[in-house]
Enzyme design. Structure first.
Site, PDB file in Angstrom:
ATOM      1  N   ASP A  36       8.779  -1.263   9.270  1.00  0.00           N
ATOM      2  CA  ASP A  36       7.543  -0.490   9.318  1.00  0.00           C
ATOM      3  C   ASP A  36       7.833   0.912   8.796  1.00  0.00           C
ATOM      4  O   ASP A  36       8.992   1.338   8.789  1.00  0.00           O
ATOM      5  CB  ASP A  36       7.014  -0.408  10.766  1.00  0.00           C
ATOM      6  N   ASP A  62       9.069   0.564   3.698  1.00  0.00           N
ATOM      7  CA  ASP A  62       7.767   0.738   3.040  1.00  0.00           C
ATOM      8  C   ASP A  62       7.580  -0.501   2.167  1.00  0.00           C
ATOM      9  O   ASP A  62       8.338  -0.704   1.205  1.00  0.00           O
ATOM     10  CB  ASP A  62       7.765   2.014   2.189  1.00  0.00           C
ATOM     11  N   VAL A  63       6.581  -1.322   2.485  1.00  0.00           N
ATOM     12  CA  VAL A  63       6.447  -2.627   1.810  1.00  0.00           C
ATOM     13  C   VAL A  63       6.075  -2.523   0.334  1.00  0.00           C
ATOM     14  O   VAL A  63       6.097  -3.528  -0.375  1.00  0.00           O
ATOM     15  CB  VAL A  63       5.421  -3.555   2.524  1.00  0.00           C
ATOM     16  N   TYR A 155     -10.541  -3.285   0.596  1.00  0.00           N
ATOM     17  CA  TYR A 155      -9.861  -4.054   1.666  1.00  0.00           C
ATOM     18  C   TYR A 155     -10.189  -5.537   1.524  1.00  0.00           C
ATOM     19  O   TYR A 155      -9.310  -6.395   1.568  1.00  0.00           O
ATOM     20  CB  TYR A 155     -10.289  -3.533   3.039  1.00  0.00           C
ATOM     21  N   LYS A 159      -7.586  -8.654   0.726  1.00  0.00           N
ATOM     22  CA  LYS A 159      -7.374  -9.779   1.647  1.00  0.00           C
ATOM     23  C   LYS A 159      -7.724 -11.115   0.979  1.00  0.00           C
ATOM     24  O   LYS A 159      -7.126 -12.145   1.281  1.00  0.00           O
ATOM     25  CB  LYS A 159      -8.170  -9.555   2.938  1.00  0.00           C
ATOM     26  N   THR A 190      -6.935  -4.237  19.041  1.00  0.00           N
ATOM     27  CA  THR A 190      -5.652  -3.523  19.103  1.00  0.00           C
ATOM     28  C   THR A 190      -5.953  -2.101  19.587  1.00  0.00           C
ATOM     29  O   THR A 190      -7.117  -1.706  19.701  1.00  0.00           O
ATOM     30  CB  THR A 190      -5.032  -3.427  17.700  1.00  0.00           C
TER      31      THR A 190
HETATM   32  P1  NAD Z   1      -2.280  -1.650  12.417  1.00  0.00           P
HETATM   33  O1  NAD Z   1      -2.693  -0.543  11.514  1.00  0.00           O
HETATM   34  O2  NAD Z   1      -2.240  -1.394  13.876  1.00  0.00           O
HETATM   35  O3  NAD Z   1      -0.847  -2.225  11.977  1.00  0.00           O
HETATM   36  C1  NAD Z   1      -0.451  -2.284  10.647  1.00  0.00           C
HETATM   37  C2  NAD Z   1       1.013  -1.909  10.599  1.00  0.00           C
HETATM   38  O4  NAD Z   1       1.423  -1.912   9.228  1.00  0.00           O
HETATM   39  C3  NAD Z   1       1.273  -0.507  11.164  1.00  0.00           C
HETATM   40  O5  NAD Z   1       2.363  -0.523  12.055  1.00  0.00           O
HETATM   41  C4  NAD Z   1       1.557   0.297   9.905  1.00  0.00           C
HETATM   42  O6  NAD Z   1       2.423   1.399  10.117  1.00  0.00           O
HETATM   43  C5  NAD Z   1       2.197  -0.749   9.016  1.00  0.00           C
HETATM   44  N1  NAD Z   1       2.170  -0.339   7.610  1.00  0.00           N
HETATM   45  C6  NAD Z   1       1.150   0.223   6.920  1.00  0.00           C
HETATM   46  N2  NAD Z   1       1.544   0.531   5.672  1.00  0.00           N
HETATM   47  C7  NAD Z   1       2.837   0.129   5.582  1.00  0.00           C
HETATM   48  C8  NAD Z   1       3.784   0.175   4.533  1.00  0.00           C
HETATM   49  N3  NAD Z   1       3.503   0.704   3.336  1.00  0.00           N
HETATM   50  N4  NAD Z   1       5.012  -0.333   4.769  1.00  0.00           N
HETATM   51  C9  NAD Z   1       5.334  -0.849   5.988  1.00  0.00           C
HETATM   52  N5  NAD Z   1       4.477  -0.900   7.010  1.00  0.00           N
HETATM   53  C10 NAD Z   1       3.243  -0.411   6.805  1.00  0.00           C
HETATM   54  O7  NAD Z   1      -3.240  -2.879  12.085  1.00  0.00           O
HETATM   55  P2  NAD Z   1      -3.421  -4.316  12.808  1.00  0.00           P
HETATM   56  O8  NAD Z   1      -4.816  -4.372  13.276  1.00  0.00           O
HETATM   57  O9  NAD Z   1      -2.307  -4.598  13.727  1.00  0.00           O
HETATM   58  O10 NAD Z   1      -3.336  -5.246  11.516  1.00  0.00           O
HETATM   59  C11 NAD Z   1      -2.240  -6.101  11.250  1.00  0.00           C
HETATM   60  C12 NAD Z   1      -2.660  -7.084  10.171  1.00  0.00           C
HETATM   61  O11 NAD Z   1      -3.769  -7.852  10.616  1.00  0.00           O
HETATM   62  C13 NAD Z   1      -3.097  -6.422   8.873  1.00  0.00           C
HETATM   63  O12 NAD Z   1      -2.719  -7.225   7.784  1.00  0.00           O
HETATM   64  C14 NAD Z   1      -4.609  -6.402   9.002  1.00  0.00           C
HETATM   65  O13 NAD Z   1      -5.260  -6.321   7.759  1.00  0.00           O
HETATM   66  C15 NAD Z   1      -4.840  -7.737   9.694  1.00  0.00           C
HETATM   67  N6  NAD Z   1      -6.111  -7.859  10.405  1.00  0.00           N
HETATM   68  C16 NAD Z   1      -6.351  -7.133  11.528  1.00  0.00           C
HETATM   69  C17 NAD Z   1      -7.572  -7.304  12.190  1.00  0.00           C
HETATM   70  C18 NAD Z   1      -7.902  -6.538  13.458  1.00  0.00           C
HETATM   71  O14 NAD Z   1      -9.041  -6.662  13.915  1.00  0.00           O
HETATM   72  N7  NAD Z   1      -7.005  -5.799  14.077  1.00  0.00           N
HETATM   73  C19 NAD Z   1      -8.524  -8.188  11.678  1.00  0.00           C
HETATM   74  C20 NAD Z   1      -8.238  -8.907  10.519  1.00  0.00           C
HETATM   75  C21 NAD Z   1      -7.027  -8.724   9.893  1.00  0.00           C
END
Ligand code: NAD
Length: 251
Positions: A36, A62-63, A155, A159, A190
């Site tokens: 992360d 960093d991905v 976004y 996706k 979350t």
């Molecule tokens: P979040 O923002 O809490 O977590 C995302 C994580 O990715 C964070 O820890 C962030 O620091 C990390 N991140 C961001 N950019 C990065 C980078 N360049 N390199 C490495 N790490 C990086 O979000 P979440 O809600 O936990 O989402 C997780 C996944 O689930 C994502 O793919 C999101 O699109 C998907 N998602 C979430 C929801 C929801 O309702 N929470 C719904 C649909 C999809």
């Protein structure tokens, strides 16, 4: 112990859904490396889980950066002896209408959400081939299947790309025994989401109106799907899109 003996890597594992994956996969017997950009949160989760006897390691990542990806996966392999499961979870949101979106803003979201998934898959393949197979799990969204006025175009596009990338990769690497599937969460409560709902309470009503099961999801709802795809229980499942959205996309 549904993934005992396996080695997993989770991107974006320091918080949110990624952290739930790290917790559940390690609870079910996997050794889990997670990357992360949030180093402090990552280290904190690592020490909490190690205190419970879990085999976990945090690696700054960093991905969007291929060199960092190579270093991170090499670190996981050096520590745990191989790689069986890759969870490409890291992502960022977008904002604004199409007309408000700049090329820089567009490219930033696509770099994290799409290039990040491509790179995580690219570095995982040779390691999995060496093990005779593996499971790659790409976290998309219900927003990658249907349009929504509540989301934004970059976004949703990112996706949708993750969904199609998953199917293409599944076909290309079936012969290697590498399964590739996407997971499509609906609205999941979350901490970040809680903050968003506190700032804009109308959002919750919008979501609940669209979820036939009548509640927001929990991080564990998604983590259980990831666990299934990581385990050998899903040995005949590849190229699939698993919705975990309370029925959002069924109507
Ligand atoms: P979040 O923002 O809490 O977590 C995302 C994580 O990715 C964070 O820890 C962030 O620091 C990390 N991140 C961001 N950019 C990065 C980078 N360049 N390199 C490495 N790490 C990086 O979000 P979440 O809600 O936990 O989402 C997780 C996944 O689930 C994502 O793919 C999101 O699109 C998907 N998602 C979430 C929801 C929801 O309702 N929470 C719904 C649909 C999809």
């Amino acid at each position: 112990m549904r993934v005992k003996g396996k080695v997993a890597f989770v991107s974006g594992g320091a918080r949110g859904l990624g952290a739930a994956d790290v917790c559940l996969l390690s609870q079910e017997g996997a050794a889990v490396a997670f990357g992360d950009v949030l180093e402090e949160e990552g280290r904190k989760l690592e020490s909490e889980l190690r205190a419970q006897g879990r085999r976990v390691t945090f690696i700054p990542l960093d991905v969007t950066d291929e060199t960092q990806w190579r270093r991170a996966v090499a670190g996981a392999v050096a520590e745990f002896g191989g790689l069986d499961v890759m969870v490409n979870n890291a992502a960022v949101g977008g904002a604004g209408s199409i007309e408000e979106t700049t090329v820089e803003g567009w490219n930033r979201v696509m770099a994290v959400n799409v290039t990040g998934v491509f790179l995580g898959t690219k570095v995982a393949i040779p390691e999995m081939r060496r093990r005779g197979g593996g499971s790659i799990i790409n976290i998309s969204s219900q927003m990658g299947i249907v349009g929504s006025e509540m989301s934004n175009v970059v976004y949703q596009t990112s996706k949708g790309a993750v969904r199609m990338f998953t199917k293409a990769a599944a076909i290309h690497h079936a012969k290697d025994g590498i399964r590739v599937n996407s997971v499509h969460p609906g609205p999941i409560l979350t901490r970040q989401m809680e903050r968003g709902l506190a700032n804009d309470p109308a959002q919750e009503g919008y979501y609940l109106d669209r979820v036939p099961l009548g509640r927001l999801g929990r991080p564990l709802d998604v983590a259980h799907c990831v666990l299934y795809l990581a385990s050998d229980e899903s040995a005949f499942v590849t190229g699939s899109e698993q919705v975990v959205d309370g029925g959002w996309t069924a109507q």
